[in-house]
Design an enzyme around this catalytic site. Structure first.
Site, PDB file in Angstrom:
ATOM      1  N   LEU A  43       0.879  -1.178   0.000  1.00  8.27           N
ATOM      2  CA  LEU A  43       0.000   0.000   0.000  1.00  8.27           C
ATOM      3  C   LEU A  43       0.908   1.217   0.000  1.00  8.27           C
ATOM      4  CD1 LEU A  43      -2.824  -0.660   2.641  1.00  8.27           C
ATOM      5  CD2 LEU A  43      -3.141  -0.215   0.201  1.00  8.27           C
ATOM      6  N   ASP A  44       0.560   2.221  -0.779  1.00  2.00           N
ATOM      7  CA  ASP A  44       1.367   3.434  -0.787  1.00  2.00           C
ATOM      8  C   ASP A  44       1.341   4.099   0.588  1.00  2.00           C
ATOM      9  OD1 ASP A  44       2.362   3.591  -3.466  1.00  2.00           O
ATOM     10  OD2 ASP A  44       0.319   4.018  -4.115  1.00  2.00           O
ATOM     11  N   LYS A  45       2.305   4.961   0.814  1.00  9.86           N
ATOM     12  CA  LYS A  45       2.433   5.674   2.088  1.00  9.86           C
ATOM     13  C   LYS A  45       1.147   6.418   2.446  1.00  9.86           C
ATOM     14  CE  LYS A  45       4.976   9.407   2.029  1.00  9.86           C
ATOM     15  NZ  LYS A  45       4.118  10.553   2.445  1.00  9.86           N
TER      16      LYS A  45
END
Length: 240
Positions: A43-45
């Site tokens: 998952l992206d930041k």
């Protein structure tokens, strides 16, 4: 054959990797010490929600490998569902476009399951995000539930933006049959999957392991040097 699976409610701002590239960088190392774990679909930041970690390489590969005409049915067992808060109220045409597939720079997305949710239809109780989403009184917002089986970089955000629905917040709610449930932000639960449970997911001792290509010549030397300096591989992205 058994597998350990961790279901983690990843907070906003935490990178889906263990290695810290600078002081103050929030990573999975702040929550886990087991070095056998690998991320099954990053998952992206700036995305939140369900992050799956496992010590089982074949299961990890099954979850993260983007589908082809050959394995799309198999990978459908590991579909990801995102709760997406967007600007504007989606029209029937916009939802149909997302369901049918939209043309992004890296190709057309596969058909997706998309549903417009009322606030009281959300499957989880929302937590306060820090920082809060941007809010503009003149622009309404809406929630979509979007399920995909592929993993283009930041795919869901790009899909909704493509049809004129900028993403404000993205929470992964489900991976395969696993859901966030009542996990609080930063909490996790540990599962131990038996051989029978893995077999129901299409994984057995006979499931082919991920193919690797061994470099030769100068490439082999560079590969060897890189492996010595690398602490952990960067896990694949998956849609969020």
């Amino acid at each position: 054959m058994t597998a350990t699976v961790i279901l983690f409610n990843k907070p906003y701002g935490v990178h889906s990797q263990f290695r810290k590239e600078h002081d103050g960088m929030a990573t999975l190392a702040d929550f886990f010490t087991d070095k056998s774990l690998r991320v099954a679909g990053r998952l992206d930041k700036d995305s939140e929600g369900l992050l799956v970690l496992t010590d089982h390489g074949v299961l990890n590969h099954a979850i993260t490998t983007p589908p082809t005409a050959i394995n799309a049915k198999y990978n459908a067992k590991h579909a990801k569902t995102y709760l997406v808060q967007v600007e504007n109220i989606p029209s029937a045409e916009q939802i149909h476009a997302l369901q049918s597939g939209v043309m992004l720079k890296d190709g057309k997305t596969l058909p997706a399951t998309v549903k417009h949710l009322a606030d009281d239809e959300l499957p989880i109780t929302l937590w306060a995000r820090t920082p809060p989403i941007r809010s503009r009184a003149s622009i309404p917002t809406a929630w979509l539930a979007i399920s995909i089986i592929e993993g283009k970089n930041r795919q869901v955000r790009r899909m909704v933006a493509h049809v004129g629905l900028p993403c404000l917040r993205l929470i992964r709610h489900q991976v395969g049959t696993w859901t966030l449930g009542d996990l609080e932000v930063g909490e996790y639960r540990t599962l131990s999957l038996s051989a029978d449970e893995l077999a129901k997911m299409g994984i057995s001792d006979n499931t082919p392991k991920p193919a690797t290509t061994k470099p030769v010549g100068h490439a082999a030397k560079a590969f060897k040097n890189n492996r010595k300096s690398a602490k952990r591989p960067r896990p694949p992205k998956f849609g969020g």
